[in-house]
Design a protein around this motif. Structure first.
Motif, PDB file in Angstrom:
ATOM      1  N   MET A 100       0.841  -1.196   0.000  1.00 34.96           N
ATOM      2  CA  MET A 100       0.000   0.000   0.000  1.00 34.96           C
ATOM      3  C   MET A 100       0.880   1.251   0.000  1.00 34.96           C
ATOM      4  SD  MET A 100      -2.658   1.207   3.010  1.00 34.96           S
ATOM      5  CE  MET A 100      -3.489  -0.346   3.051  1.00 34.96           C
ATOM      6  N   THR A 101       0.468   2.275  -0.742  1.00 31.07           N
ATOM      7  CA  THR A 101       1.205   3.546  -0.758  1.00 31.07           C
ATOM      8  C   THR A 101       0.234   4.714  -0.643  1.00 31.07           C
ATOM      9  OG1 THR A 101       1.150   3.659  -3.183  1.00 31.07           O
ATOM     10  CG2 THR A 101       3.103   2.664  -2.174  1.00 31.07           C
ATOM     11  N   LEU A 102       0.766   5.839  -0.209  1.00 31.55           N
ATOM     12  CA  LEU A 102       0.016   7.092  -0.167  1.00 31.55           C
ATOM     13  C   LEU A 102       0.717   8.085  -1.082  1.00 31.55           C
ATOM     14  CD1 LEU A 102      -0.598   7.416   3.687  1.00 31.55           C
ATOM     15  CD2 LEU A 102      -2.247   6.691   1.950  1.00 31.55           C
ATOM     16  N   VAL A 103      -0.051   8.835  -1.847  1.00 28.38           N
ATOM     17  CA  VAL A 103       0.519   9.805  -2.781  1.00 28.38           C
ATOM     18  C   VAL A 103       0.011  11.197  -2.438  1.00 28.38           C
ATOM     19  CG1 VAL A 103       0.677  10.516  -5.197  1.00 28.38           C
ATOM     20  CG2 VAL A 103       0.723   8.083  -4.614  1.00 28.38           C
ATOM     21  N   ASP A 104       0.956  12.102  -2.269  1.00 28.32           N
ATOM     22  CA  ASP A 104       0.652  13.517  -2.064  1.00 28.32           C
ATOM     23  C   ASP A 104       0.839  14.198  -3.424  1.00 28.32           C
ATOM     24  OD1 ASP A 104       0.498  16.185  -1.416  1.00 28.32           O
ATOM     25  OD2 ASP A 104       1.924  16.077   0.239  1.00 28.32           O
ATOM     26  N   LYS A 105      -0.275  14.418  -4.116  1.00 30.39           N
ATOM     27  CA  LYS A 105      -0.181  14.970  -5.471  1.00 30.39           C
ATOM     28  C   LYS A 105       0.327  16.411  -5.475  1.00 30.39           C
ATOM     29  CE  LYS A 105      -4.413  13.807  -6.655  1.00 30.39           C
ATOM     30  NZ  LYS A 105      -5.666  13.541  -7.401  1.00 30.39           N
ATOM     31  N   ALA A 106      -0.014  17.159  -4.455  1.00 34.45           N
ATOM     32  CA  ALA A 106       0.408  18.565  -4.412  1.00 34.45           C
ATOM     33  C   ALA A 106       1.924  18.688  -4.294  1.00 34.45           C
ATOM     34  CB  ALA A 106      -0.272  19.274  -3.245  1.00 34.45           C
ATOM     35  N   ASP A 107       2.520  17.893  -3.401  1.00 34.15           N
ATOM     36  CA  ASP A 107       3.976  17.943  -3.213  1.00 34.15           C
ATOM     37  C   ASP A 107       4.718  16.914  -4.066  1.00 34.15           C
ATOM     38  OD1 ASP A 107       3.865  20.027  -1.439  1.00 34.15           O
ATOM     39  OD2 ASP A 107       3.960  18.769   0.358  1.00 34.15           O
ATOM     40  N   LYS A 108       3.975  16.127  -4.835  1.00 35.51           N
ATOM     41  CA  LYS A 108       4.550  15.104  -5.706  1.00 35.51           C
ATOM     42  C   LYS A 108       5.455  14.143  -4.930  1.00 35.51           C
ATOM     43  CE  LYS A 108       4.242  18.062  -9.741  1.00 35.51           C
ATOM     44  NZ  LYS A 108       4.913  18.753 -10.828  1.00 35.51           N
ATOM     45  N   LYS A 109       4.893  13.580  -3.850  1.00 32.93           N
ATOM     46  CA  LYS A 109       5.629  12.623  -3.019  1.00 32.93           C
ATOM     47  C   LYS A 109       4.812  11.359  -2.846  1.00 32.93           C
ATOM     48  CE  LYS A 109       8.256  15.909  -0.223  1.00 32.93           C
ATOM     49  NZ  LYS A 109       8.483  16.412   1.138  1.00 32.93           N
ATOM     50  N   ARG A 110       5.517  10.256  -2.750  1.00 31.51           N
ATOM     51  CA  ARG A 110       4.888   8.958  -2.489  1.00 31.51           C
ATOM     52  C   ARG A 110       5.408   8.443  -1.154  1.00 31.51           C
ATOM     53  NH1 ARG A 110       2.506   5.109  -5.769  1.00 31.51           N
ATOM     54  NH2 ARG A 110       3.119   6.300  -7.595  1.00 31.51           N
ATOM     55  N   TYR A 111       4.502   7.952  -0.310  1.00 32.80           N
ATOM     56  CA  TYR A 111       4.854   7.420   1.011  1.00 32.80           C
ATOM     57  C   TYR A 111       4.593   5.919   1.039  1.00 32.80           C
ATOM     58  CZ  TYR A 111       4.781  12.338   2.351  1.00 32.80           C
ATOM     59  OH  TYR A 111       5.034  13.693   2.421  1.00 32.80           O
ATOM     60  N   TYR A 112       5.575   5.184   1.527  1.00 34.17           N
ATOM     61  CA  TYR A 112       5.483   3.721   1.618  1.00 34.17           C
ATOM     62  C   TYR A 112       5.251   3.301   3.068  1.00 34.17           C
ATOM     63  CZ  TYR A 112       7.376   3.739  -3.096  1.00 34.17           C
ATOM     64  OH  TYR A 112       7.553   3.953  -4.436  1.00 34.17           O
ATOM     65  N   VAL A 113       4.696   2.106   3.247  1.00 31.03           N
ATOM     66  CA  VAL A 113       4.505   1.557   4.592  1.00 31.03           C
ATOM     67  C   VAL A 113       5.869   1.457   5.260  1.00 31.03           C
ATOM     68  CG1 VAL A 113       3.787  -0.488   5.905  1.00 31.03           C
ATOM     69  CG2 VAL A 113       2.427   0.274   3.954  1.00 31.03           C
ATOM     70  N   LEU A 114       5.942   1.924   6.501  1.00 30.31           N
ATOM     71  CA  LEU A 114       7.206   1.893   7.236  1.00 30.31           C
ATOM     72  C   LEU A 114       7.645   0.462   7.527  1.00 30.31           C
ATOM     73  CD1 LEU A 114       6.449   4.782   9.732  1.00 30.31           C
ATOM     74  CD2 LEU A 114       8.169   4.817   7.926  1.00 30.31           C
ATOM     75  N   ARG A 115       8.945   0.276   7.682  1.00 26.31           N
ATOM     76  CA  ARG A 115       9.532  -1.019   8.057  1.00 26.31           C
ATOM     77  C   ARG A 115      10.212  -0.861   9.417  1.00 26.31           C
ATOM     78  NH1 ARG A 115       6.718  -1.254   3.493  1.00 26.31           N
ATOM     79  NH2 ARG A 115       7.631  -2.457   1.823  1.00 26.31           N
ATOM     80  N   ASP A 116      10.257  -1.949  10.186  1.00 27.86           N
ATOM     81  CA  ASP A 116      10.994  -1.895  11.444  1.00 27.86           C
ATOM     82  C   ASP A 116      12.468  -2.200  11.176  1.00 27.86           C
ATOM     83  OD1 ASP A 116      11.262  -4.656  11.208  1.00 27.86           O
ATOM     84  OD2 ASP A 116       9.809  -5.115  12.763  1.00 27.86           O
ATOM     85  N   THR A 117      13.270  -2.294  12.224  1.00 31.30           N
ATOM     86  CA  THR A 117      14.714  -2.478  12.044  1.00 31.30           C
ATOM     87  C   THR A 117      15.059  -3.828  11.418  1.00 31.30           C
ATOM     88  OG1 THR A 117      14.856  -3.262  14.333  1.00 31.30           O
ATOM     89  CG2 THR A 117      15.339  -0.938  13.932  1.00 31.30           C
ATOM     90  N   ASP A 118      14.148  -4.788  11.477  1.00 32.73           N
ATOM     91  CA  ASP A 118      14.380  -6.091  10.844  1.00 32.73           C
ATOM     92  C   ASP A 118      13.814  -6.159   9.435  1.00 32.73           C
ATOM     93  OD1 ASP A 118      15.709  -7.214  13.067  1.00 32.73           O
ATOM     94  OD2 ASP A 118      13.786  -7.606  14.043  1.00 32.73           O
ATOM     95  N   GLY A 119      13.240  -5.067   8.959  1.00 26.15           N
ATOM     96  CA  GLY A 119      12.692  -5.039   7.608  1.00 26.15           C
ATOM     97  C   GLY A 119      11.242  -5.456   7.520  1.00 26.15           C
ATOM     98  N   PHE A 120      10.594  -5.732   8.665  1.00 26.47           N
ATOM     99  CA  PHE A 120       9.189  -6.136   8.635  1.00 26.47           C
ATOM    100  C   PHE A 120       8.299  -4.909   8.497  1.00 26.47           C
ATOM    101  CE2 PHE A 120      11.128  -9.640  11.136  1.00 26.47           C
ATOM    102  CZ  PHE A 120      10.863 -10.658  10.241  1.00 26.47           C
ATOM    103  N   PRO A 121       7.231  -5.001   7.693  1.00 28.57           N
ATOM    104  CA  PRO A 121       6.364  -3.844   7.493  1.00 28.57           C
ATOM    105  C   PRO A 121       5.492  -3.571   8.712  1.00 28.57           C
ATOM    106  CG  PRO A 121       5.452  -5.751   6.375  1.00 28.57           C
ATOM    107  CD  PRO A 121       6.789  -6.170   6.919  1.00 28.57           C
ATOM    108  N   LEU A 122       5.239  -2.292   8.979  1.00 26.03           N
ATOM    109  CA  LEU A 122       4.377  -1.911  10.091  1.00 26.03           C
ATOM    110  C   LEU A 122       2.938  -1.851   9.595  1.00 26.03           C
ATOM    111  CD1 LEU A 122       6.565   0.823  11.805  1.00 26.03           C
ATOM    112  CD2 LEU A 122       6.420  -1.606  12.313  1.00 26.03           C
ATOM    113  N   THR A 123       2.403  -3.040   9.354  1.00 22.16           N
ATOM    114  CA  THR A 123       1.039  -3.186   8.861  1.00 22.16           C
ATOM    115  C   THR A 123       0.511  -4.545   9.282  1.00 22.16           C
ATOM    116  OG1 THR A 123      -0.392  -3.111   6.899  1.00 22.16           O
ATOM    117  CG2 THR A 123       1.766  -4.128   6.624  1.00 22.16           C
ATOM    118  N   THR A 124      -0.775  -4.740   9.116  1.00 25.17           N
ATOM    119  CA  THR A 124      -1.392  -6.024   9.433  1.00 25.17           C
ATOM    120  C   THR A 124      -0.810  -7.099   8.518  1.00 25.17           C
ATOM    121  OG1 THR A 124      -3.406  -4.884  10.061  1.00 25.17           O
ATOM    122  CG2 THR A 124      -3.593  -7.234   9.613  1.00 25.17           C
ATOM    123  N   THR A 125      -0.455  -8.226   9.109  1.00 25.19           N
ATOM    124  CA  THR A 125       0.095  -9.345   8.339  1.00 25.19           C
ATOM    125  C   THR A 125      -0.785 -10.576   8.553  1.00 25.19           C
ATOM    126  OG1 THR A 125       1.528  -9.981  10.167  1.00 25.19           O
ATOM    127  CG2 THR A 125       2.457  -8.485   8.526  1.00 25.19           C
TER     128      THR A 125
END
Length: 197
Positions: free
Chosen positions: A130-155
């Motif tokens: 999943m990603t979030l897009v800020d069209k005004a600032d032309k930025k894309r945000y990705y789901v954060l990962r923890d220090t082991d590389g696991f995503p901070l989302t429901t698994t």
């Protein structure tokens, strides 16, 4: 005489240590093992149609369903309802909602939802893509990962029975305070615009 006295002292110390060890093991291991088995079987009972969360360390996240920000109907039979997009004090944005199987049969979630990174593939099915897009600032945000590389989302979202739904969350870096709307993009689903609370 001193040798005999030393042997008696060693025997006395050994007896005291053995008694202490025995009382300690009884205190720590005491209790009815049957009641422990009952507790674990009751707490481990789950709905077979509900995916289990693992690796996110946050447990279940139940969104506030008082307001709907977006409803996304996919051609694959899944409906995603977004209930919240809230900023946290730590500089994060948490998106929460529910995924529902609207078909008449059990559905497996698309692999594309998990993303393509080898580290997030270790967690199994998730919403790491999943990603979030800020069209005004032309930025894309990705789901954060923890220090082991696991995503901070429901698994553990491998499949859903017909008519079943499961709550989800996903954490992103928070956009600037002046940003109030973002486009939510999930692979194989239409884009939806959500408002940040």
């Amino acid at each position: 005489m001193s040798i005999r006295h030393g042997a008696i002292t060693r025997r006395a110390v050994t007896a005291v240590l053995a008694a202490a060890a025995l009382s300690l093991s009884t205190a720590c291991g005491g209790g009815d093992s049957g009641s422990d088995d009952k507790k674990s079987s009751n707490s481990a009972s789950t709905d077979p149609g509900k995916p289990q969360e693992s690796g996110d360390g946050g447990g279940s996240t139940v969104p506030d369903k008082g307001k709907t920000l977006a409803t996304i109907n996919g051609s694959n039979g899944f409906r995603i309802t977004v209930y919240g997009a809230a900023r946290d004090e730590g500089g994060f944005l948490t998106v929460s909602g529910a995924v529902e199987n609207t078909t008449s049969k059990r559905q497996f979630t698309p692999l594309q939802w998990s993303g393509q990174e080898s580290q997030v593939k270790r967690t199994g099915p998730s919403l790491a893509g999943m990603t979030l897009v800020d069209k005004a600032d032309k930025k894309r945000y990705y789901v954060l990962r923890d220090t082991d590389g696991f995503p901070l989302t429901t698994t553990g979202m491998s499949s859903l029975d017909s008519g079943k739904s499961v709550d989800f969350f996903a954490q992103f870096p928070a956009p600037p305070n002046e940003t109030t709307t973002l486009d939510l993009q999930i692979p194989l689903m239409p884009t939806a615009t959500i408002e940040i609370s």
